[in-house]
Design a protein around this motif. Structure first.
Motif, PDB file in Angstrom:
ATOM      1  N   MET A  10       0.854  -1.175   0.000  1.00  0.00           N
ATOM      2  CA  MET A  10       0.000   0.000   0.000  1.00  0.00           C
ATOM      3  C   MET A  10       0.901   1.239   0.000  1.00  0.00           C
ATOM      4  SD  MET A  10      -2.915   1.109   2.780  1.00  0.00           S
ATOM      5  CE  MET A  10      -4.140  -0.062   2.264  1.00  0.00           C
ATOM      6  N   SER A  11       0.578   2.190  -0.857  1.00  0.00           N
ATOM      7  CA  SER A  11       1.390   3.394  -0.941  1.00  0.00           C
ATOM      8  C   SER A  11       1.166   4.296   0.273  1.00  0.00           C
ATOM      9  CB  SER A  11       1.058   4.160  -2.219  1.00  0.00           C
ATOM     10  OG  SER A  11      -0.189   4.813  -2.103  1.00  0.00           O
ATOM     11  N   LYS A  12       2.139   5.172   0.487  1.00  0.00           N
ATOM     12  CA  LYS A  12       2.031   6.119   1.598  1.00  0.00           C
ATOM     13  C   LYS A  12       0.778   6.976   1.468  1.00  0.00           C
ATOM     14  CE  LYS A  12       5.889   7.963   3.447  1.00  0.00           C
ATOM     15  NZ  LYS A  12       7.019   8.887   3.615  1.00  0.00           N
ATOM     16  N   ARG A  13       0.487   7.379   0.246  1.00  0.00           N
ATOM     17  CA  ARG A  13      -0.685   8.211  -0.012  1.00  0.00           C
ATOM     18  C   ARG A  13      -1.974   7.482   0.377  1.00  0.00           C
ATOM     19  NH1 ARG A  13      -1.695  11.012  -5.842  1.00  0.00           N
ATOM     20  NH2 ARG A  13      -3.346  12.411  -5.223  1.00  0.00           N
ATOM     21  N   ASN A  14      -2.055   6.209   0.022  1.00  0.00           N
ATOM     22  CA  ASN A  14      -3.234   5.417   0.376  1.00  0.00           C
ATOM     23  C   ASN A  14      -3.338   5.208   1.882  1.00  0.00           C
ATOM     24  OD1 ASN A  14      -4.075   5.174  -2.272  1.00  0.00           O
ATOM     25  ND2 ASN A  14      -3.107   3.190  -2.575  1.00  0.00           N
ATOM     26  N   ARG A  15      -2.191   5.045   2.532  1.00  0.00           N
ATOM     27  CA  ARG A  15      -2.211   4.872   3.984  1.00  0.00           C
ATOM     28  C   ARG A  15      -2.675   6.137   4.679  1.00  0.00           C
ATOM     29  NH1 ARG A  15       3.309   1.707   5.028  1.00  0.00           N
ATOM     30  NH2 ARG A  15       3.519   3.442   6.451  1.00  0.00           N
ATOM     31  N   TYR A  16      -2.248   7.295   4.180  1.00  0.00           N
ATOM     32  CA  TYR A  16      -2.725   8.551   4.747  1.00  0.00           C
ATOM     33  C   TYR A  16      -4.231   8.695   4.550  1.00  0.00           C
ATOM     34  CZ  TYR A  16       2.052  10.332   5.410  1.00  0.00           C
ATOM     35  OH  TYR A  16       3.339  10.522   5.821  1.00  0.00           O
ATOM     36  N   ALA A  17      -4.719   8.340   3.386  1.00  0.00           N
ATOM     37  CA  ALA A  17      -6.153   8.418   3.112  1.00  0.00           C
ATOM     38  C   ALA A  17      -6.927   7.479   4.036  1.00  0.00           C
ATOM     39  CB  ALA A  17      -6.431   8.086   1.649  1.00  0.00           C
ATOM     40  N   GLU A  18      -6.403   6.286   4.246  1.00  0.00           N
ATOM     41  CA  GLU A  18      -7.053   5.338   5.144  1.00  0.00           C
ATOM     42  C   GLU A  18      -7.038   5.852   6.588  1.00  0.00           C
ATOM     43  OE1 GLU A  18      -6.782   0.649   6.510  1.00  0.00           O
ATOM     44  OE2 GLU A  18      -5.290   1.458   5.137  1.00  0.00           O
ATOM     45  N   ALA A  19      -5.905   6.394   7.004  1.00  0.00           N
ATOM     46  CA  ALA A  19      -5.800   6.945   8.358  1.00  0.00           C
ATOM     47  C   ALA A  19      -6.769   8.109   8.535  1.00  0.00           C
ATOM     48  CB  ALA A  19      -4.375   7.404   8.629  1.00  0.00           C
ATOM     49  N   GLU A  20      -6.886   8.949   7.528  1.00  0.00           N
ATOM     50  CA  GLU A  20      -7.803  10.083   7.613  1.00  0.00           C
ATOM     51  C   GLU A  20      -9.246   9.599   7.765  1.00  0.00           C
ATOM     52  OE1 GLU A  20      -9.015  14.238   5.399  1.00  0.00           O
ATOM     53  OE2 GLU A  20      -7.635  12.883   4.379  1.00  0.00           O
ATOM     54  N   GLN A  21      -9.617   8.599   6.990  1.00  0.00           N
ATOM     55  CA  GLN A  21     -10.976   8.073   7.076  1.00  0.00           C
ATOM     56  C   GLN A  21     -11.262   7.512   8.471  1.00  0.00           C
ATOM     57  OE1 GLN A  21     -13.409   8.460   4.869  1.00  0.00           O
ATOM     58  NE2 GLN A  21     -14.787   7.503   6.327  1.00  0.00           N
ATOM     59  N   LEU A  22     -10.315   6.773   9.021  1.00  0.00           N
ATOM     60  CA  LEU A  22     -10.489   6.204  10.354  1.00  0.00           C
ATOM     61  C   LEU A  22     -10.592   7.295  11.417  1.00  0.00           C
ATOM     62  CD1 LEU A  22      -8.026   3.194  10.106  1.00  0.00           C
ATOM     63  CD2 LEU A  22     -10.524   3.091  10.195  1.00  0.00           C
ATOM     64  N   LEU A  23      -9.762   8.320  11.296  1.00  0.00           N
ATOM     65  CA  LEU A  23      -9.825   9.427  12.252  1.00  0.00           C
ATOM     66  C   LEU A  23     -11.167  10.155  12.169  1.00  0.00           C
ATOM     67  CD1 LEU A  23      -6.209  10.844  12.003  1.00  0.00           C
ATOM     68  CD2 LEU A  23      -7.334  10.066  14.090  1.00  0.00           C
ATOM     69  N   LYS A  24     -11.620  10.404  10.952  1.00  0.00           N
ATOM     70  CA  LYS A  24     -12.908  11.080  10.779  1.00  0.00           C
ATOM     71  C   LYS A  24     -14.047  10.266  11.397  1.00  0.00           C
ATOM     72  CE  LYS A  24     -12.177  13.894   6.654  1.00  0.00           C
ATOM     73  NZ  LYS A  24     -12.579  14.069   5.235  1.00  0.00           N
ATOM     74  N   GLU A  25     -13.999   8.962  11.202  1.00  0.00           N
ATOM     75  CA  GLU A  25     -15.036   8.098  11.778  1.00  0.00           C
ATOM     76  C   GLU A  25     -14.994   8.128  13.301  1.00  0.00           C
ATOM     77  OE1 GLU A  25     -14.608   4.196  10.058  1.00  0.00           O
ATOM     78  OE2 GLU A  25     -14.949   4.964   8.030  1.00  0.00           O
ATOM     79  N   ALA A  26     -13.794   8.068  13.865  1.00  0.00           N
ATOM     80  CA  ALA A  26     -13.659   8.092  15.325  1.00  0.00           C
ATOM     81  C   ALA A  26     -14.126   9.433  15.889  1.00  0.00           C
ATOM     82  CB  ALA A  26     -12.210   7.822  15.723  1.00  0.00           C
ATOM     83  N   ILE A  27     -13.731  10.517  15.249  1.00  0.00           N
ATOM     84  CA  ILE A  27     -14.145  11.853  15.693  1.00  0.00           C
ATOM     85  C   ILE A  27     -15.659  11.990  15.604  1.00  0.00           C
ATOM     86  CG2 ILE A  27     -14.065  14.312  15.085  1.00  0.00           C
ATOM     87  CD1 ILE A  27     -11.061  13.756  14.274  1.00  0.00           C
ATOM     88  N   SER A  28     -16.238  11.504  14.534  1.00  0.00           N
ATOM     89  CA  SER A  28     -17.687  11.567  14.360  1.00  0.00           C
ATOM     90  C   SER A  28     -18.408  10.767  15.442  1.00  0.00           C
ATOM     91  CB  SER A  28     -18.068  11.035  12.983  1.00  0.00           C
ATOM     92  OG  SER A  28     -19.460  11.015  12.832  1.00  0.00           O
ATOM     93  N   GLU A  29     -17.895   9.607  15.745  1.00  0.00           N
ATOM     94  CA  GLU A  29     -18.516   8.748  16.762  1.00  0.00           C
ATOM     95  C   GLU A  29     -18.494   9.423  18.137  1.00  0.00           C
ATOM     96  OE1 GLU A  29     -20.576   5.287  17.771  1.00  0.00           O
ATOM     97  OE2 GLU A  29     -19.936   5.935  15.780  1.00  0.00           O
ATOM     98  N   VAL A  30     -17.351   9.957  18.511  1.00  0.00           N
ATOM     99  CA  VAL A  30     -17.242  10.631  19.806  1.00  0.00           C
ATOM    100  C   VAL A  30     -18.123  11.875  19.834  1.00  0.00           C
ATOM    101  CG1 VAL A  30     -15.684  11.884  21.354  1.00  0.00           C
ATOM    102  CG2 VAL A  30     -14.951   9.726  20.345  1.00  0.00           C
ATOM    103  N   THR A  31     -18.108  12.630  18.749  1.00  0.00           N
ATOM    104  CA  THR A  31     -18.916  13.842  18.675  1.00  0.00           C
ATOM    105  C   THR A  31     -20.399  13.516  18.831  1.00  0.00           C
ATOM    106  OG1 THR A  31     -17.270  14.943  17.292  1.00  0.00           O
ATOM    107  CG2 THR A  31     -19.507  15.820  17.213  1.00  0.00           C
TER     108      THR A  31
END
Length: 75
Positions: free
Chosen positions: A1-22
């Protein structure tokens, strides 16, 4: 997996976690601080400085509201 794809995946996971807590704790709950800081750092690494500044402002707002100080506030 490319670095760019890993950043995109990490961003999606962070957004989901932030949304859940919010959803369950509110958008200014201190538990968000570590997630917001991780997201801010991701934005900085991906050269999205304006968005990182907005994330830092949200971190600062929560820290001020709950009288929290420390490394979480710095970029």
């Amino acid at each position: 997996m490319s670095k760019r794809n890993r950043y995109a995946e990490a961003e999606q996971l962070l957004k989901e976690a932030i949304s859940e807590v919010t959803t369950h704790q509110g958008g200014e709950h201190p538990v968000l601080l570590s997630m917001l800081a991780e997201y801010r750092d991701l934005l900085l690494v991906t050269h999205r400085d304006a968005e990182a500044v907005q994330m830092q402002e949200k971190i600062d707002l929560i820290c001020k509201k709950y009288d929290i100080s420390g490394d979480i506030r710095t970029q």
